[in-house]
Write an enzyme that holds these catalytic residues in place. Structure first.
Site, short mmCIF file in Angstrom:
data_model
loop_
_atom_site.label_atom_id
_atom_site.label_comp_id
_atom_site.label_asym_id
_atom_site.label_seq_id
_atom_site.Cartn_x
_atom_site.Cartn_y
_atom_site.Cartn_z
N THR A 15 1.50 -1.30 -0.09
CA THR A 15 0.15 0.15 0.69
C THR A 15 0.65 1.15 0.38
OG1 THR A 15 -0.11 0.07 2.57
CG2 THR A 15 -2.01 -0.85 1.39
N ASP A 16 0.44 1.77 -0.06
CA ASP A 16 0.93 3.54 -0.15
C ASP A 16 0.76 4.87 1.66
OD1 ASP A 16 -1.61 4.45 -0.05
OD2 ASP A 16 -1.86 5.35 -1.99
N GLY A 17 0.73 5.48 1.79
CA GLY A 17 0.76 6.26 2.59
C GLY A 17 -0.43 6.31 3.34
#
Length: 135
Positions: A15-17
């Site tokens: 996942t991203d932030g």
């Protein structure tokens, strides 16, 4: 045509932030789906490669509908939609519960270690009525 489903849990590093699965990871999910489908039919990619049979991505695409999030349990439905003497096509549907998150399509080419096209192994030709691999 052959079909298969399996589940996976979205891992944090995918996942991203904001906790949303990065779009490129869907292609890894599709590859995993192909490997799991082959295993379900009693075969291993490693055995194919040992025999000099390489399945390489010719083309691949994904259409995103909704984001998958860290911790989501995803169900990936894979189906073989077409097979020729040297190519194999798959469709993928990624679900969270019954919600469709993404759809993909890939075409794999069968080559030898020198990059030359070769005939698709018989194990990929399935009995259309039963979905069982050809004997």
């Amino acid at each position: 045509m052959a079909e298969h489903e399996f589940e996976l849990e979205v891992r944090y590093y995918e996942t991203d932030g904001q906790g949303v699965v990065h779009h490129a990871n869907y292609f890894q999910y599709f590859e995993l789906a192909r490997v799991e489908m082959l295993k379900a039919y009693g075969h291993e990619y490693a055995d194919l490669e040992r025999d000099g049979i390489l399945l390489v991505v010719h083309s691949i695409s994904c259409r995103y509908h909704r984001p998958a999030l860290f911790g989501d349990r995803l169900r990936i439905h894979t189906s073989v939609t077409n097979i020729t003497m040297a190519r194999l096509e798959h469709d993928y549907k990624v679900f969270r519960g019954n919600e469709l998150l993404a759809e993909g399509v890939s075409t794999l080419a069968c080559i030898d270690r020198n990059g030359n096209m070769r005939r698709m192994p018989e194990i990929f030709f399935v009995d259309v009525e039963s979905g069982d691999p050809a004997s």
